[in-house]
Design a protein around this motif. Structure first.
Motif, PDB file in Angstrom:
ATOM      1  N   CYS A   1       5.921  58.897 -75.850  1.00  0.00           N
ATOM      2  CA  CYS A   1       5.535  58.964 -77.259  1.00  0.00           C
ATOM      3  C   CYS A   1       4.392  57.999 -77.539  1.00  0.00           C
ATOM      4  CB  CYS A   1       6.718  58.682 -78.177  1.00  0.00           C
ATOM      5  SG  CYS A   1       7.622  57.158 -77.828  1.00  0.00           S
TER       6      CYS A   1
ATOM      7  N   PHE B   1       2.605  55.965 -80.939  1.00  0.00           N
ATOM      8  CA  PHE B   1       2.676  55.576 -82.347  1.00  0.00           C
ATOM      9  C   PHE B   1       1.345  54.949 -82.767  1.00  0.00           C
ATOM     10  CE2 PHE B   1       7.127  55.610 -81.016  1.00  0.00           C
ATOM     11  CZ  PHE B   1       7.697  56.385 -82.023  1.00  0.00           C
TER      12      PHE B   1
ATOM     13  N   TYR C   1       2.962  60.824 -90.756  1.00  0.00           N
ATOM     14  CA  TYR C   1       4.356  60.529 -91.107  1.00  0.00           C
ATOM     15  C   TYR C   1       4.796  61.329 -92.328  1.00  0.00           C
ATOM     16  CZ  TYR C   1       8.337  58.078 -93.122  1.00  0.00           C
ATOM     17  OH  TYR C   1       9.549  57.771 -93.670  1.00  0.00           O
TER      18      TYR C   1
ATOM     19  N   MET D   1      10.406  64.437 -91.028  1.00  0.00           N
ATOM     20  CA  MET D   1      10.038  64.765 -89.653  1.00  0.00           C
ATOM     21  C   MET D   1      11.273  65.044 -88.799  1.00  0.00           C
ATOM     22  SD  MET D   1       6.813  62.263 -88.758  1.00  0.00           S
ATOM     23  CE  MET D   1       6.307  63.268 -87.364  1.00  0.00           C
TER      24      MET D   1
ATOM     25  N   VAL E   1       9.275  63.530 -83.849  1.00  0.00           N
ATOM     26  CA  VAL E   1       9.292  62.075 -83.712  1.00  0.00           C
ATOM     27  C   VAL E   1       9.462  61.661 -82.256  1.00  0.00           C
ATOM     28  CG1 VAL E   1      10.174  61.735 -86.039  1.00  0.00           C
ATOM     29  CG2 VAL E   1      11.784  61.862 -84.140  1.00  0.00           C
TER      30      VAL E   1
ATOM     31  N   VAL F   1       4.387  59.223 -83.964  1.00  0.00           N
ATOM     32  CA  VAL F   1       4.022  59.450 -85.356  1.00  0.00           C
ATOM     33  C   VAL F   1       2.736  58.687 -85.656  1.00  0.00           C
ATOM     34  CG1 VAL F   1       4.735  59.202 -87.775  1.00  0.00           C
ATOM     35  CG2 VAL F   1       6.459  59.666 -86.023  1.00  0.00           C
TER      36      VAL F   1
ATOM     37  N   TYR G   1       7.780  53.175 -90.048  1.00  0.00           N
ATOM     38  CA  TYR G   1       8.107  53.146 -88.619  1.00  0.00           C
ATOM     39  C   TYR G   1       9.589  52.826 -88.414  1.00  0.00           C
ATOM     40  CZ  TYR G   1       8.346  51.121 -83.896  1.00  0.00           C
ATOM     41  OH  TYR G   1       8.710  50.802 -82.602  1.00  0.00           O
TER      42      TYR G   1
ATOM     43  N   THR H   1      11.584  55.747 -88.990  1.00  0.00           N
ATOM     44  CA  THR H   1      11.409  56.699 -87.896  1.00  0.00           C
ATOM     45  C   THR H   1      12.282  56.333 -86.704  1.00  0.00           C
ATOM     46  OG1 THR H   1       9.138  57.166 -88.583  1.00  0.00           O
ATOM     47  CG2 THR H   1       9.729  57.700 -86.307  1.00  0.00           C
TER      48      THR H   1
ATOM     49  N   LEU I   1      15.213  58.207 -84.661  1.00  0.00           N
ATOM     50  CA  LEU I   1      15.152  58.367 -83.206  1.00  0.00           C
ATOM     51  C   LEU I   1      16.433  57.888 -82.531  1.00  0.00           C
ATOM     52  CD1 LEU I   1      11.651  57.429 -81.713  1.00  0.00           C
ATOM     53  CD2 LEU I   1      13.052  59.428 -81.172  1.00  0.00           C
TER      54      LEU I   1
END
Length: 350
Positions: free
Chosen positions: A27, A29, A91, A95, A99, A103, A133, A136, A140
């Protein structure tokens, strides 16, 4: 001005062909301001938005997405160099599975300080981006089987913020008292102290691969040169920016000396803009669109032709070709310590 030699045009060609398999990290960010914004400002009540033509004229689909350029941003190119098949989405609280791959939290006109850019309207400053964040990663945590920090420490983070703390704060005394209250050195210290806490928060969440972008030569943007009635780069602005960059390098060194894993690297945009002269025919001073009074593009105005030979889309924001050059150098530079410190993004993720 942006200056680049033939070696870096070669690097761009190499970097453009890096997509060849599974993503290099799980991922990605993205934090920052309009240099990275991919549409987070679109729903906000602000003058700082780019969801109209001629912005996006060279983006896939040729539609304005909210990116402050004619095509892709630095973060978009890095996304492609990481081998992601799609760009990282802005964002939203709703979402879903997206994710997993990261993002984009960046917001035009935002800064390290909360009041930066406030005269333009709403924006999502760095502390608020960190709040989004945290929401998020809470989501996650319910989606991954292991501790979320174990997932995050394999991901890439880029943070490109601070320009507005000068453009839309310190050097705008008609709206902000900062230049009366602080010398340029004290102001750089104020920014760095706050930034340190924000970057530490990323590390504490589990981030271990964090590329921190320094500020470019803000005094060389068409807008600042025009506002200062100058045909040359505005020296006092660039000197102030360099004070901040120097402190930021020291901050990265301090983090790497005291936090396990050498988790940070510094990307020197200022140095990239101080290379050899541009090839013949490259245009830096004019902008690629007709400007409004705030140096953004006039809505629906036609963009310039030959956009690959223009340095600036509007009064502040580079064109896609310069974003590609910067991203390629940051990701894959053969010259560590000059443009990256202590390593390139490619080295960081490995």
């Amino acid at each position: 001005m942006w200056r680049v030699s033939a070696i870096f045009f070669f690097l761009v060609i190499v970097g453009s062909n890096l997509v060849n398999g599974e993503p290099k990290v799980p991922c990605y960010f993205i934090f920052g301001d309009s240099l990275s914004d991919a549409g987070n400002n679109n729903p906000l009540n602000t003058m700082a938005k780019a969801n109209y033509s001629p912005y996006g004229v060279d983006f896939p689909g040729k539609v304005p997405t909210g990116r402050f350029t004619n095509g892709r941003t630095i973060a978009d190119f890095i996304t492609q160099f990481l081998d992601f098949q799609e760009f990282i989405n802005p964002y939203t609280p709703q979402m879903g599975q997206d994710v997993y791959r990261g993002v984009n939290f960046a917001s035009g006109a935002s800064g390290i300080l909360p009041n930066t850019g406030s005269h333009l309207g709403d924006r999502i400053w760095m502390d608020q981006q960190l709040q989004n964040y945290n929401k998020t990663i809470s989501k996650l945590q319910s989606m991954v089987s292991s501790p979320v920090s174990s997932y995050l420490n394999k991901c890439l983070y880029t943070v490109n913020i601070g320009s507005n703390d000068y453009i839309n704060n310190y050097f705008m005394p008609e709206h902000y008292p900062s230049s009366d209250r602080f010398t340029t050195d004290k102001y750089a210290t104020l920014l760095t102290t706050r930034y340190k806490a924000q970057l530490q928060a990323l590390y504490d969440s589990g981030a271990r691969k964090i590329a921190v972008f320094g500020l470019g030569q803000i005094g060389c943007t068409p807008a600042e040169m025009t506002m200062n009635n100058s045909t040359q780069c505005v020296k006092k602005i660039n000197q102030a920016v360099q004070l901040f960059n120097t402190k930021l390098v020291s901050l990265v060194d301090d983090f790497n000396a005291n936090l396990p894993g050498t988790p940070f690297t510094f990307i020197n945009l200022y140095a990239m803009q101080a290379l050899n002269p541009l090839p013949p025919g490259f245009i830096t001073d004019p902008t690629c669109c007709k400007l409004r009074s705030d140096f953004m593009c006039e809505p629906l105005s036609p963009p310039c032709n030959h956009r690959n030979f223009y340095g600036f889309m509007d009064g502040f924001h580079p064109t896609e070709v310069l974003n590609e050059i910067a991203a390629t150098i940051a990701f894959n530079t053969p010259l560590p310590l000059l443009f990256v410190h202590p390593m390139s993004i490619r080295q960081l993720i490995n």
